[in-house]
Design a protein around this motif. Sequence first.
Motif, mmCIF file in Angstrom:
data_model
loop_
_atom_site.group_PDB
_atom_site.id
_atom_site.type_symbol
_atom_site.label_atom_id
_atom_site.label_comp_id
_atom_site.label_asym_id
_atom_site.label_seq_id
_atom_site.Cartn_x
_atom_site.Cartn_y
_atom_site.Cartn_z
ATOM 1 N N PRO A 212 0.785 -1.237 0.000
ATOM 2 C CA PRO A 212 0.000 0.000 0.000
ATOM 3 C C PRO A 212 0.815 1.285 0.000
ATOM 4 C CG PRO A 212 0.186 -0.793 2.242
ATOM 5 C CD PRO A 212 0.925 -1.791 1.372
ATOM 6 N N TRP A 213 2.142 1.172 0.143
ATOM 7 C CA TRP A 213 2.939 2.341 0.529
ATOM 8 C C TRP A 213 2.866 3.502 -0.456
ATOM 9 C CZ3 TRP A 213 3.250 1.120 5.189
ATOM 10 C CH2 TRP A 213 3.459 -0.204 5.569
ATOM 11 N N LEU A 214 2.817 3.207 -1.743
ATOM 12 C CA LEU A 214 2.773 4.279 -2.740
ATOM 13 C C LEU A 214 1.435 4.333 -3.458
ATOM 14 C CD1 LEU A 214 6.364 3.875 -4.279
ATOM 15 C CD2 LEU A 214 5.612 5.337 -2.381
ATOM 16 N N THR A 215 0.436 3.643 -2.901
ATOM 17 C CA THR A 215 -0.898 3.649 -3.518
ATOM 18 C C THR A 215 -1.925 4.187 -2.518
ATOM 19 O OG1 THR A 215 -1.113 1.288 -2.951
ATOM 20 C CG2 THR A 215 -0.367 1.834 -5.183
ATOM 21 N N LEU B 169 9.700 9.198 12.707
ATOM 22 C CA LEU B 169 9.070 8.022 12.123
ATOM 23 C C LEU B 169 9.511 7.891 10.669
ATOM 24 C CD1 LEU B 169 5.447 8.442 13.552
ATOM 25 C CD2 LEU B 169 7.111 6.706 14.240
ATOM 26 N N ILE B 170 9.426 6.688 10.142
ATOM 27 C CA ILE B 170 9.909 6.394 8.799
ATOM 28 C C ILE B 170 8.904 6.885 7.761
ATOM 29 C CG2 ILE B 170 10.547 4.548 7.199
ATOM 30 C CD1 ILE B 170 11.265 2.859 9.709
ATOM 31 N N LEU B 171 9.357 7.664 6.802
ATOM 32 C CA LEU B 171 8.495 8.077 5.693
ATOM 33 C C LEU B 171 8.099 6.851 4.884
ATOM 34 C CD1 LEU B 171 10.342 11.276 4.396
ATOM 35 C CD2 LEU B 171 8.223 11.186 5.716
ATOM 36 N N ARG B 172 6.835 6.781 4.494
ATOM 37 C CA ARG B 172 6.377 5.588 3.768
ATOM 38 C C ARG B 172 7.087 5.446 2.423
ATOM 39 N NH1 ARG B 172 2.461 7.245 0.081
ATOM 40 N NH2 ARG B 172 1.478 9.258 0.527
ATOM 41 N N GLU B 173 7.445 6.563 1.792
ATOM 42 C CA GLU B 173 8.188 6.477 0.526
ATOM 43 C C GLU B 173 9.569 5.858 0.749
ATOM 44 O OE1 GLU B 173 5.330 9.953 0.221
ATOM 45 O OE2 GLU B 173 6.800 9.247 1.702
ATOM 46 N N HIS B 174 10.174 6.162 1.881
ATOM 47 C CA HIS B 174 11.481 5.582 2.194
ATOM 48 C C HIS B 174 11.348 4.093 2.515
ATOM 49 C CE1 HIS B 174 13.337 9.756 3.336
ATOM 50 N NE2 HIS B 174 13.143 9.601 2.043
ATOM 51 N N TRP B 175 10.259 3.724 3.174
ATOM 52 C CA TRP B 175 10.025 2.305 3.468
ATOM 53 C C TRP B 175 9.870 1.511 2.163
ATOM 54 C CZ3 TRP B 175 10.853 -0.759 7.388
ATOM 55 C CH2 TRP B 175 10.242 -2.018 7.451
ATOM 56 N N ALA B 176 9.139 2.054 1.210
ATOM 57 C CA ALA B 176 8.971 1.394 -0.086
ATOM 58 C C ALA B 176 10.316 1.257 -0.797
ATOM 59 C CB ALA B 176 7.985 2.175 -0.955
ATOM 60 N N GLU B 177 11.156 2.301 -0.720
ATOM 61 C CA GLU B 177 12.476 2.264 -1.344
ATOM 62 C C GLU B 177 13.363 1.225 -0.658
ATOM 63 O OE1 GLU B 177 16.224 5.317 -2.244
ATOM 64 O OE2 GLU B 177 14.319 6.112 -1.480
#
Length: 478
Positions: A78-81, A124-132
């Motif tokens: 779900p991270w980038l959607t 907290l971790i940015l979701r875009e960074h988690w996806a990367e």
Amino acid sequence: MSDALTQLDADVRADLAMIAHPHAAWLEPKMGPDGKPALDVLIIGAGQSGIAIGFGLMRSRVSNILLLDKAEEGKEGPWLTYARMPTLRSPKDYTGPDLDIPSLTYQSWHEARFGKESWPTLNLILREHWAEYLLWLRRTISLPVRNGCELLEISQAPDGLLAARVKRADAVETLYARKIVLATGQEGMGDWMIPEQLGDLPASTVATVADDIDFASLRGKRVAVIGAGASAFDNAATALEAGAAEVHLLCRRAQIQVIQPYRWLTFRGFLRHLSDLDDAWRWRFMRTILEMREGFPQPTYDRCARHANFTLHEGAPLEAARQTASGLELQTPRGAIPADFVICGTGIDMSFAGRGELAKFAGNIATWADRYEPPASERNARLGRFPYLADDYAFTEREPGKTPWISDIHLFAIASTMSFGASGSSINAMTTAVPKLVNGLTRGLFRADVARHWASLSAYDVPQAVVAREAGKTGEQR
């Protein structure tokens, strides 16, 4: 790639080589009906869970695997959607798909990517960074993944195999596997719920939190959000930030839930051993946790509350809805709420028959309602519809003997929650839940081949030493 990331990749390879014992391969290819070697494990889903499961299998010397994901590369999960929060909600130091390998943790990647000095200041971790990070992890451990590949159907195949019919672009093919894991996160066993009271409204005016919503089109509109969990607040905030004229969030409880039970359960004993308890205790724990629903952190609430045109309606379950000349009208015990668009953050209900990939056996998947009858005070029909899984996350049969092959289909998703607690959709549970699943998969593969292993042992005649004996001496003592 930066020098630091290049060095981290080298560190990962060194770490994995150092802990690679035992090196011995122990599986032999099993031929499929198409004359090709069947996969030992086919994993559906290449998000964080699929990556962790694939990694765990490879460390167990199960390398004849494949991960499929219907999303394009980098868009898994779900991270980038439809994840609409700025950051992950888990604390930054929670480990997960790294499976406790320090060089594979998010912290190691973050420090290599942004510098060691950035970690102490990170909240907290940015979701875009988690996806990367997930994409880096998958590539670094060389997982075999096919993107843009959708599972259409699972069925029985000859010689104890499973057949997975999959679609990629316009081509449909059948893959054969000894075991299949459904690592499908939030979805996979049901549908996102839309309250029945909204059934007569135009489809263009209703969405779920997982839909691709055009928030820009909501500028100047009145938006109602049904539900009061974190995702509901995320969507309310996104609508507000897109310029919605009004956003109303409807909470059925008299007071909104602010306790996060998933913080309580994040300790090794619970994560590892809930599934070892009897059904009464498992039901008692998970019913309490799931009826509380997942709470939301302070920044999630503040993101909405800072807008003067946001209204939280507590004690306001949806009773009815209708279309009027001026838009939509939602009826609650606290009065009517006008809206132009409704977003439903009411969760997922189990609906096996609605999933095409499960069509061949949906009617014979055992549920908790089939296996356990709780005391009257603890009953919950929605939770009773969750699948009742074996100790290796495999489906069990409602009617024994009708579809015995489904014991080779393992579910690692949010629908696993009633049987295993936080597992298939929780970062905080991965380092305990994934090894439990991998152990179950390898146990099944070993047991299925036990006759071959016995024959191999019986024929094993490799000497480990050479003993020199002098000619003429027999070893007799006189």
